[in-house]
Design a protein around this motif. Structure first.
Motif, PDB file in Angstrom:
ATOM      1  N   ASP A 107       0.829  -1.203   0.000  1.00 17.00           N
ATOM      2  CA  ASP A 107       0.000   0.000   0.000  1.00 17.00           C
ATOM      3  C   ASP A 107       0.869   1.262   0.000  1.00 17.00           C
ATOM      4  OD1 ASP A 107      -2.520   1.399   0.145  1.00 17.00           O
ATOM      5  OD2 ASP A 107      -2.019   1.828   2.254  1.00 17.00           O
ATOM      6  N   ALA A 108       1.898   1.261   0.826  1.00 14.16           N
ATOM      7  CA  ALA A 108       2.801   2.424   0.879  1.00 14.16           C
ATOM      8  C   ALA A 108       3.514   2.616  -0.457  1.00 14.16           C
ATOM      9  CB  ALA A 108       3.818   2.244   2.001  1.00 14.16           C
ATOM     10  N   PHE A 109       3.912   1.513  -1.079  1.00 15.69           N
ATOM     11  CA  PHE A 109       4.581   1.632  -2.379  1.00 15.69           C
ATOM     12  C   PHE A 109       3.623   2.153  -3.445  1.00 15.69           C
ATOM     13  CE2 PHE A 109       5.811   0.044  -6.540  1.00 15.69           C
ATOM     14  CZ  PHE A 109       7.047   0.663  -6.662  1.00 15.69           C
ATOM     15  N   GLU A 110       2.391   1.678  -3.428  1.00 13.26           N
ATOM     16  CA  GLU A 110       1.386   2.152  -4.387  1.00 13.26           C
ATOM     17  C   GLU A 110       1.233   3.671  -4.278  1.00 13.26           C
ATOM     18  OE1 GLU A 110      -0.568   0.910  -6.781  1.00 13.26           O
ATOM     19  OE2 GLU A 110      -0.075  -1.198  -6.588  1.00 13.26           O
ATOM     20  N   GLN A 111       1.120   4.164  -3.071  1.00 13.44           N
ATOM     21  CA  GLN A 111       0.969   5.602  -2.857  1.00 13.44           C
ATOM     22  C   GLN A 111       2.219   6.359  -3.294  1.00 13.44           C
ATOM     23  OE1 GLN A 111      -0.104   6.145   1.246  1.00 13.44           O
ATOM     24  NE2 GLN A 111      -2.096   5.144   0.994  1.00 13.44           N
ATOM     25  N   ALA A 112       3.387   5.832  -2.932  1.00 12.45           N
ATOM     26  CA  ALA A 112       4.639   6.508  -3.292  1.00 12.45           C
ATOM     27  C   ALA A 112       4.885   6.483  -4.793  1.00 12.45           C
ATOM     28  CB  ALA A 112       5.810   5.858  -2.560  1.00 12.45           C
ATOM     29  N   SER A 113       4.506   5.401  -5.451  1.00 12.02           N
ATOM     30  CA  SER A 113       4.746   5.300  -6.893  1.00 12.02           C
ATOM     31  C   SER A 113       3.915   6.320  -7.670  1.00 12.02           C
ATOM     32  CB  SER A 113       4.460   3.882  -7.400  1.00 12.02           C
ATOM     33  OG  SER A 113       3.101   3.557  -7.253  1.00 12.02           O
ATOM     34  N   GLU A 114       2.723   6.619  -7.182  1.00 15.87           N
ATOM     35  CA  GLU A 114       1.908   7.664  -7.824  1.00 15.87           C
ATOM     36  C   GLU A 114       2.544   9.037  -7.619  1.00 15.87           C
ATOM     37  OE1 GLU A 114      -2.111   7.394  -6.433  1.00 15.87           O
ATOM     38  OE2 GLU A 114      -2.217   5.248  -6.911  1.00 15.87           O
ATOM     39  N   LEU A 116       5.732   9.622  -7.003  1.00 15.33           N
ATOM     40  CA  LEU A 116       7.020   9.692  -7.699  1.00 15.33           C
ATOM     41  C   LEU A 116       6.898   9.502  -9.213  1.00 15.33           C
ATOM     42  CD1 LEU A 116       9.124   7.609  -5.157  1.00 15.33           C
ATOM     43  CD2 LEU A 116       9.203  10.077  -5.495  1.00 15.33           C
ATOM     44  N   LYS A 117       5.695   9.206  -9.665  1.00 21.96           N
ATOM     45  CA  LYS A 117       5.411   8.998 -11.091  1.00 21.96           C
ATOM     46  C   LYS A 117       6.306   7.902 -11.696  1.00 21.96           C
ATOM     47  CE  LYS A 117       3.836  13.752 -11.763  1.00 21.96           C
ATOM     48  NZ  LYS A 117       2.628  13.638 -11.085  1.00 21.96           N
ATOM     49  N   ILE A 118       6.285   6.743 -11.058  1.00 25.07           N
ATOM     50  CA  ILE A 118       7.049   5.586 -11.520  1.00 25.07           C
ATOM     51  C   ILE A 118       6.292   4.940 -12.667  1.00 25.07           C
ATOM     52  CG2 ILE A 118       7.898   3.299 -10.856  1.00 25.07           C
ATOM     53  CD1 ILE A 118       8.309   4.403  -8.037  1.00 25.07           C
ATOM     54  N   SER A 119       7.019   4.519 -13.689  1.00 26.17           N
ATOM     55  CA  SER A 119       6.381   3.896 -14.849  1.00 26.17           C
ATOM     56  C   SER A 119       5.708   2.589 -14.448  1.00 26.17           C
ATOM     57  CB  SER A 119       7.413   3.638 -15.952  1.00 26.17           C
ATOM     58  OG  SER A 119       8.276   2.591 -15.564  1.00 26.17           O
ATOM     59  N   GLU A 120       4.725   2.168 -15.231  1.00 26.86           N
ATOM     60  CA  GLU A 120       3.964   0.954 -14.930  1.00 26.86           C
ATOM     61  C   GLU A 120       4.853  -0.292 -14.904  1.00 26.86           C
ATOM     62  OE1 GLU A 120       0.819   0.300 -13.840  1.00 26.86           O
ATOM     63  OE2 GLU A 120       0.755   2.468 -13.593  1.00 26.86           O
ATOM     64  N   THR A 121       5.818  -0.399 -15.815  1.00 25.79           N
ATOM     65  CA  THR A 121       6.689  -1.580 -15.835  1.00 25.79           C
ATOM     66  C   THR A 121       7.579  -1.615 -14.595  1.00 25.79           C
ATOM     67  OG1 THR A 121       8.289  -0.387 -17.211  1.00 25.79           O
ATOM     68  CG2 THR A 121       6.724  -1.822 -18.356  1.00 25.79           C
ATOM     69  N   LYS A 123       6.894  -0.172 -11.786  1.00 25.24           N
ATOM     70  CA  LYS A 123       5.973  -0.376 -10.672  1.00 25.24           C
ATOM     71  C   LYS A 123       5.654  -1.863 -10.512  1.00 25.24           C
ATOM     72  CE  LYS A 123       1.452   1.236  -9.137  1.00 25.24           C
ATOM     73  NZ  LYS A 123       0.319   2.099  -9.458  1.00 25.24           N
ATOM     74  N   GLU A 124       5.359  -2.531 -11.609  1.00 24.36           N
ATOM     75  CA  GLU A 124       5.057  -3.967 -11.564  1.00 24.36           C
ATOM     76  C   GLU A 124       6.261  -4.770 -11.080  1.00 24.36           C
ATOM     77  OE1 GLU A 124       2.190  -5.614 -11.827  1.00 24.36           O
ATOM     78  OE2 GLU A 124       1.270  -3.634 -11.962  1.00 24.36           O
ATOM     79  N   THR A 125       7.430  -4.392 -11.534  1.00 24.28           N
ATOM     80  CA  THR A 125       8.656  -5.079 -11.114  1.00 24.28           C
ATOM     81  C   THR A 125       8.854  -4.945  -9.610  1.00 24.28           C
ATOM     82  OG1 THR A 125       9.675  -4.622 -13.253  1.00 24.28           O
ATOM     83  CG2 THR A 125      11.153  -5.213 -11.459  1.00 24.28           C
ATOM     84  N   MET A 126       8.670  -3.740  -9.094  1.00 21.40           N
ATOM     85  CA  MET A 126       8.833  -3.499  -7.665  1.00 21.40           C
ATOM     86  C   MET A 126       7.757  -4.205  -6.840  1.00 21.40           C
ATOM     87  SD  MET A 126      11.582  -1.881  -7.123  1.00 21.40           S
ATOM     88  CE  MET A 126      11.339  -1.464  -5.417  1.00 21.40           C
ATOM     89  N   LEU A 127       6.529  -4.186  -7.310  1.00 25.91           N
ATOM     90  CA  LEU A 127       5.441  -4.872  -6.601  1.00 25.91           C
ATOM     91  C   LEU A 127       5.695  -6.377  -6.527  1.00 25.91           C
ATOM     92  CD1 LEU A 127       2.304  -2.946  -7.919  1.00 25.91           C
ATOM     93  CD2 LEU A 127       3.233  -2.908  -5.595  1.00 25.91           C
ATOM     94  N   THR A 128       6.163  -6.945  -7.620  1.00 29.57           N
ATOM     95  CA  THR A 128       6.501  -8.378  -7.641  1.00 29.57           C
ATOM     96  C   THR A 128       7.630  -8.668  -6.666  1.00 29.57           C
ATOM     97  OG1 THR A 128       5.814  -8.505  -9.947  1.00 29.57           O
ATOM     98  CG2 THR A 128       7.189 -10.301  -9.122  1.00 29.57           C
ATOM     99  N   SER A 129       8.616  -7.789  -6.639  1.00 29.17           N
ATOM    100  CA  SER A 129       9.746  -7.957  -5.722  1.00 29.17           C
ATOM    101  C   SER A 129       9.291  -7.915  -4.268  1.00 29.17           C
ATOM    102  CB  SER A 129      10.781  -6.858  -5.991  1.00 29.17           C
ATOM    103  OG  SER A 129      11.808  -6.923  -5.058  1.00 29.17           O
TER     104      SER A 129
END
Length: 173
Positions: A107-114, A116-121, A123-129
């Motif tokens: 949840d914290a990463f989801e909020q931070a990624s928005e 920080l404007k992290i790209s979808e790819t 973001k997916e890589t980090m979420l999987t990690s």
């Protein structure tokens, strides 16, 4: 001279474990969110107590080196106690707590990624990690604990030693 780092390291580790147990029984998400802050405050307090007691034993004066050693040893012992407790809690007493913490991390990463404007790819890589990691497993702890002795342990101890050192001035006639 007493062995202040052992005494205060055990006090610090025991107190952090006690606070964490209270938080665990009150609210597991509260435990996951504030336990690091509690650990920081308690360990810094007892590092200060260890250096102060050592300074008193030395007649009120202490060099940087003499102050660094009890601060760092207190940190090492307290951190080891807390990490061992956390390992037992997360792997044997309540393995479901890992899932609560992982959900909070996601949840914290989801909020931070928005933000920080992290790209979808990426973001997916980090979420999987995050989903595939086990921060509380034996391998992670065995690798991470010694590094925590260096950073932040050495860093905190150096600051503590710089603040608390008081060297005796020799007045020359």
């Amino acid at each position: 001279m007493q062995n202040h780092p052992i005494r205060f390291g055990v006090y610090a580790g025991g107190m952090v474990v006690l606070f964490n147990l209270i938080l665990y029984f009150v609210d597991k998400t509260l435990l996951a969110s504030v336990s690091s802050l509690i650990e920081f405050v308690v360990v810094i307090y007892f590092m200060t107590k260890a250096v102060s007691a050592t300074k008193l034993d030395l007649g009120g004066f202490i060099s940087f080196r003499e102050a660094f050693k009890p601060a760092w040893l207190t940190f090492i012992l307290a951190t080891t106690i807390v990490v061992l407790y956390t390992f037992v809690l997360m792997n044997y007493i309540d393995p479901g707590l890992k899932d609560i913490i992982k959900a909070m991390q996601l949840d914290a990463f989801e909020q931070a990624s928005e933000w920080l404007k992290i790209s979808e790819t990426d973001k997916e890589t980090m979420l999987t990690s995050i989903e595939n990691s086990d921060s509380f497993g034996m391998k992670s702890i065995a690798f991470g604990l010694p590094f925590s002795f260096i950073f932040p342990g050495v860093f905190y101890s150096m600051i503590m030693a710089l603040i608390m050192k008081k060297e005796q001035r020799i007045i020359q006639p």
